[in-house]
Design an enzyme around this catalytic site. Structure first.
Site, PDB file in Angstrom:
ATOM      1  N   LYS A  35      77.067  82.720  28.277  1.00 12.84           N
ATOM      2  CA  LYS A  35      76.758  81.634  29.224  1.00 12.84           C
ATOM      3  C   LYS A  35      76.923  82.141  30.658  1.00 12.84           C
ATOM      4  O   LYS A  35      76.105  81.866  31.532  1.00 12.84           O
ATOM      5  CB  LYS A  35      77.729  80.475  28.938  1.00 12.84           C
ATOM      6  CG  LYS A  35      77.208  79.113  29.361  1.00 12.84           C
ATOM      7  CD  LYS A  35      78.313  78.077  29.129  1.00 12.84           C
ATOM      8  CE  LYS A  35      77.833  76.806  28.561  1.00 12.84           C
ATOM      9  NZ  LYS A  35      78.883  75.766  28.480  1.00 12.84           N
ATOM     10  N   THR A  86      87.174  68.385  25.745  1.00 11.53           N
ATOM     11  CA  THR A  86      88.281  67.738  25.020  1.00 11.53           C
ATOM     12  C   THR A  86      87.662  66.862  23.931  1.00 11.53           C
ATOM     13  O   THR A  86      87.720  65.630  23.985  1.00 11.53           O
ATOM     14  CB  THR A  86      89.140  66.866  25.958  1.00 11.53           C
ATOM     15  OG1 THR A  86      88.268  65.921  26.613  1.00 11.53           O
ATOM     16  CG2 THR A  86      89.837  67.710  27.009  1.00 11.53           C
ATOM     17  N   THR A 122      88.491  64.865  30.595  1.00 13.21           N
ATOM     18  CA  THR A 122      89.096  63.599  30.165  1.00 13.21           C
ATOM     19  C   THR A 122      90.249  63.924  29.224  1.00 13.21           C
ATOM     20  O   THR A 122      90.036  64.502  28.160  1.00 13.21           O
ATOM     21  CB  THR A 122      88.029  62.765  29.430  1.00 13.21           C
ATOM     22  OG1 THR A 122      86.925  62.578  30.318  1.00 13.21           O
ATOM     23  CG2 THR A 122      88.579  61.416  29.019  1.00 13.21           C
ATOM     24  N   LEU A 253      74.311  45.886  30.488  1.00 16.73           N
ATOM     25  CA  LEU A 253      73.991  44.733  29.626  1.00 16.73           C
ATOM     26  C   LEU A 253      72.622  44.920  28.991  1.00 16.73           C
ATOM     27  O   LEU A 253      71.961  43.965  28.612  1.00 16.73           O
ATOM     28  CB  LEU A 253      74.007  43.427  30.429  1.00 16.73           C
ATOM     29  CG  LEU A 253      75.379  42.850  30.788  1.00 16.73           C
ATOM     30  CD1 LEU A 253      75.210  41.553  31.580  1.00 16.73           C
ATOM     31  CD2 LEU A 253      76.228  42.592  29.543  1.00 16.73           C
ATOM     32  N   CYS A 263      80.791  60.910  25.509  1.00 19.14           N
ATOM     33  CA  CYS A 263      81.978  60.288  26.111  1.00 19.14           C
ATOM     34  C   CYS A 263      82.385  58.961  25.513  1.00 19.14           C
ATOM     35  O   CYS A 263      83.517  58.812  25.047  1.00 19.14           O
ATOM     36  CB  CYS A 263      81.746  60.128  27.608  1.00 19.14           C
ATOM     37  SG  CYS A 263      81.570  61.715  28.398  1.00 19.14           S
ATOM     38  N   LYS A 324      70.282  59.270  25.036  1.00 19.83           N
ATOM     39  CA  LYS A 324      69.671  58.431  26.076  1.00 19.83           C
ATOM     40  C   LYS A 324      68.629  59.276  26.784  1.00 19.83           C
ATOM     41  O   LYS A 324      68.535  60.486  26.530  1.00 19.83           O
ATOM     42  CB  LYS A 324      70.721  57.901  27.060  1.00 19.83           C
ATOM     43  CG  LYS A 324      71.313  58.992  27.948  1.00 19.83           C
ATOM     44  CD  LYS A 324      72.136  58.379  29.061  1.00 19.83           C
ATOM     45  CE  LYS A 324      72.560  59.441  30.043  1.00 19.83           C
ATOM     46  NZ  LYS A 324      73.262  58.880  31.208  1.00 19.83           N
TER      47      LYS A 324
HETATM   48  C1  UDX Z   1      79.217  57.669  30.323  1.00 17.79           C
HETATM   49  C2  UDX Z   1      79.795  56.938  31.530  1.00 17.79           C
HETATM   50  O1  UDX Z   1      78.789  56.088  32.084  1.00 17.79           O
HETATM   51  C3  UDX Z   1      80.236  57.954  32.578  1.00 17.79           C
HETATM   52  O2  UDX Z   1      80.838  57.274  33.665  1.00 17.79           O
HETATM   53  C4  UDX Z   1      81.253  58.909  31.940  1.00 17.79           C
HETATM   54  O3  UDX Z   1      81.685  59.886  32.868  1.00 17.79           O
HETATM   55  C5  UDX Z   1      80.625  59.595  30.745  1.00 17.79           C
HETATM   56  O4  UDX Z   1      80.170  58.614  29.800  1.00 17.79           O
HETATM   57  P1  UDX Z   1      76.982  58.880  29.639  1.00 17.79           P
HETATM   58  O5  UDX Z   1      77.629  58.905  28.296  1.00 17.79           O
HETATM   59  O6  UDX Z   1      76.383  60.100  30.184  1.00 17.79           O
HETATM   60  O7  UDX Z   1      78.070  58.360  30.738  1.00 17.79           O
HETATM   61  O8  UDX Z   1      75.799  57.815  29.592  1.00 17.79           O
HETATM   62  P2  UDX Z   1      75.590  56.296  29.922  1.00 17.79           P
HETATM   63  O9  UDX Z   1      74.363  56.211  30.752  1.00 17.79           O
HETATM   64  O10 UDX Z   1      76.808  55.624  30.397  1.00 17.79           O
HETATM   65  O11 UDX Z   1      75.204  55.692  28.456  1.00 17.79           O
HETATM   66  C6  UDX Z   1      76.147  55.792  27.415  1.00 17.79           C
HETATM   67  C7  UDX Z   1      75.510  55.174  26.166  1.00 17.79           C
HETATM   68  O12 UDX Z   1      75.394  53.753  26.333  1.00 17.79           O
HETATM   69  C8  UDX Z   1      74.103  55.694  25.875  1.00 17.79           C
HETATM   70  O13 UDX Z   1      73.929  55.811  24.476  1.00 17.79           O
HETATM   71  C9  UDX Z   1      73.200  54.578  26.414  1.00 17.79           C
HETATM   72  O14 UDX Z   1      71.959  54.512  25.721  1.00 17.79           O
HETATM   73  C10 UDX Z   1      74.045  53.345  26.116  1.00 17.79           C
HETATM   74  N1  UDX Z   1      73.773  52.213  27.010  1.00 17.79           N
HETATM   75  C11 UDX Z   1      74.058  52.334  28.341  1.00 17.79           C
HETATM   76  C12 UDX Z   1      73.297  51.029  26.475  1.00 17.79           C
HETATM   77  O15 UDX Z   1      73.040  50.932  25.274  1.00 17.79           O
HETATM   78  N2  UDX Z   1      73.100  49.956  27.296  1.00 17.79           N
HETATM   79  C13 UDX Z   1      73.369  50.021  28.638  1.00 17.79           C
HETATM   80  O16 UDX Z   1      73.153  49.019  29.334  1.00 17.79           O
HETATM   81  C14 UDX Z   1      73.853  51.246  29.175  1.00 17.79           C
END
Ligand code: UDX
Length: 474
Positions: A35, A86, A122, A253, A263, A324
């Site tokens: 890497k 982690t 984290t 929402l 995460c 996502k």
């Molecule tokens: C998340 C936190 O938002 C971020 O602050 C933290 O540091 C890491 O974890 P991430 O996991 O990258 O970030 O993506 P995020 O956009 O928050 O979406 C998390 C999951 O929730 C995804 O599967 C997304 O599809 C889902 N989601 C998000 C929903 O189903 N509905 C929503 O309204 C928002």
């Protein structure tokens, strides 16, 4: 300042590139030599908007370096960030801190006096204390401090979230550490008003509590969406009606097939474990996790019901495999349990993802066929399922797509497509949380000005749909 960052995952790399962008001298360390050599050749191993340019800028200005041996990186570092993984420990669901301890043990002997060691990964509450003891045992005479500085970066938006955060949380035990970290973040352009100074344990818990709450918000709206389907309500309007209350807010929402990523699931599980370990059970978090896991699997039943009761022998095209949009991350992606459940039910799966087809091959069942386009995936399909909300799926020419399919069925697990448009192009459209068309077609369309929405910076903008409203708030 001279900064060392241990770990070159999306947190470590984004932090390092942004600190270098702010004028600091940053050295990234990773034990993965392949890497490091990739990074040294200007290649970026992760898909993160804006990161490639920042890394190129840092290297060009000789403010960003990559090494695989920690000693050189930390021996003159004023701040050492720990940004290693982690992950959830498979055996018991706790956060696995082995990489953190290995990183600390590898750098401790080389730390210079006055260094601040900062956990950005984290980590469970109390980890900074343990790291302090560990370094003290290795270097009894060294003057140093351990601080906590969790990140809140979203995959796909990490650079933007780092440079323009809602807040920076810093957990310290002395004014000395506070002053140095405030100076660092001021150089990134983050003024003191957006920095929360607290103690280390509170800082560590803020990260878990924030992610746990966001996951709870999503789990809640997903269950409300299921209720909407039973009582013939419309989740889009229900979510909008909830979210216009500023105590709730419209973000997070958006109903979907269940939350994934590296995460939310991991941090929610770790929070439950922390609760168990400290006799403060996190029962709501446990329920959210169970509900979310069940939801991912239940999507297969939803698809089968729409396909006449079974998917046996039916060709199903999955659009989007990542957890996502705008990321190549497949961790805890819905597509993984969903594909398995559809295969188990006898479905024939075609799959297309803009960036993660390759990554998905190791995670989805062997018999899934990967396609290089939506059109190829939809060939002779009995149904097309939108699993991830990639923008390109909103731009599909559905009229043409319909010609290729065996039956014109779209199942939108993200409520992402324009229902009217898709129906005009001859499809039967199914979404999450009830019908999305206006219940009273005769309702006089309100003028835009009658559909105000207060965005997060309290400007009033008119918006037509929840998706537009969420985009406005983003
Ligand atoms: C998340 C936190 O938002 C971020 O602050 C933290 O540091 C890491 O974890 P991430 O996991 O990258 O970030 O993506 P995020 O956009 O928050 O979406 C998390 C999951 O929730 C995804 O599967 C997304 O599809 C889902 N989601 C998000 C929903 O189903 N509905 C929503 O309204 C928002």
């Amino acid at each position: 300042m001279r900064i060392a960052v241990l770990g070159t995952g999306y947190v470590g790399l984004v932090s390092a590139a942004c600190f270098a962008h702010a004028g600091q001298h940053v050295t990234c360390v990773d034990i993965d030599e392949a890497k490091i050599s990739l990074l040294r050749r200007g290649k970026v191993p992760i898909y993160e908007q804006g990161l490639q340019d920042l890394i190129a800028e840092g290297r060009r200005h000789r403010r960003l370096h990559f090494v695989s041996h920690a000693a050189a990186a930390v021996s003159n570092a004023d701040i050492v960030f720990i940004a290693v993984g982690t992950p959830t420990r498979a055996s018991d669901g706790h956060a696995d801190l082995s990489q953190v301890y290995t990183a600390v043990e590898s750098v401790a002997p080389s730390l210079k006096a006055g260094t601040i060691v900062v956990t950005k990964s984290t980590v469970p509450v109390g980890t900074a204390d343990l790291i302090e003891h560990l370094i003290r045992n290795i270097c009894p005479e060294l003057e140093f401090e351990v601080a906590s500085n969790p990140e809140f970066l979203r995959a796909g938006r990490a650079v933007d979230d780092f440079l323009r955060p809602d807040r920076v949380v810093i957990g310290v035990e002395s004014g000395f550490a506070a002053a140095r970290l405030l100076t660092l973040y001021r150089s990134v352009g983050i003024e003191n008003e957006r920095i929360l100074l607290t103690d280390r344990r509170s800082s560590e818990l803020i990260k878990y509590a924030a992610n746990g709450f966001l996951a709870t918000k999503i789990g809640f709206i997903n269950e409300v969406a299921d209720l909407c389907e039973k009582v013939d309500a419309r989740i889009g309007d229900v979510a909008r009606g909830m979210g216009l209350d500023q105590r709730i807010g419209i973000r997070y929402l958006q109903p979907g097939p269940g939350f994934g990523g590296s995460c939310f699931p991991k941090d929610a599980r770790a929070l439950v474990k922390m609760g168990e370990d400290h006799e403060a059970p996190m029962r709501i978090m446990e329920t959210v996790l169970a509900s979310n896991d069940a939801r991912k699997r239940s999507m297969a039943r939803k698809i089968a019901a729409i396909c006449g009761g079974t998917v046996r022998g039916k060709t199903i095209a999955l659009l989007g495999l990542t957890f996502k949009a705008d990321t190549d991350d497949m961790r805890e992606a819905v597509s993984i349990p969903l594909a398995q459940a559809l295969i188990d039910a006898g479905g024939i799966l075609m799959a297309y993802d803009p960036v993660a087809n390759g990554r998905a091959k190791a995670l989805l069942p062997q018999c899934v066929r990967y396609c290089n386009s939506v059109a190829e995936a939809a060939e002779d399909a009995d149904a097309v399922v939108v699993v991830t909300e990639w923008q390109q799926f909103a731009e599909i020419d559905f009229r043409t797509l319909r010609q290729r399919m065996r039956s014109p069925v779209i199942i939108d697990l993200r409520n992402f497509l324009n229902e009217k448009q898709v129906q005009r192009d001859g499809f039967k459209y199914f979404s999450i949380g009830g019908p999305r068309r206006q219940a009273f077609e005769t309702m006089q369309p309100q003028t835009k000005s009658e559909k105000p929405l207060r965005t997060h910076d309290s400007k009033w903008v008119a918006a037509d749909s929840l998706e537009e409203q969420i985009a406005a708030a983003e």
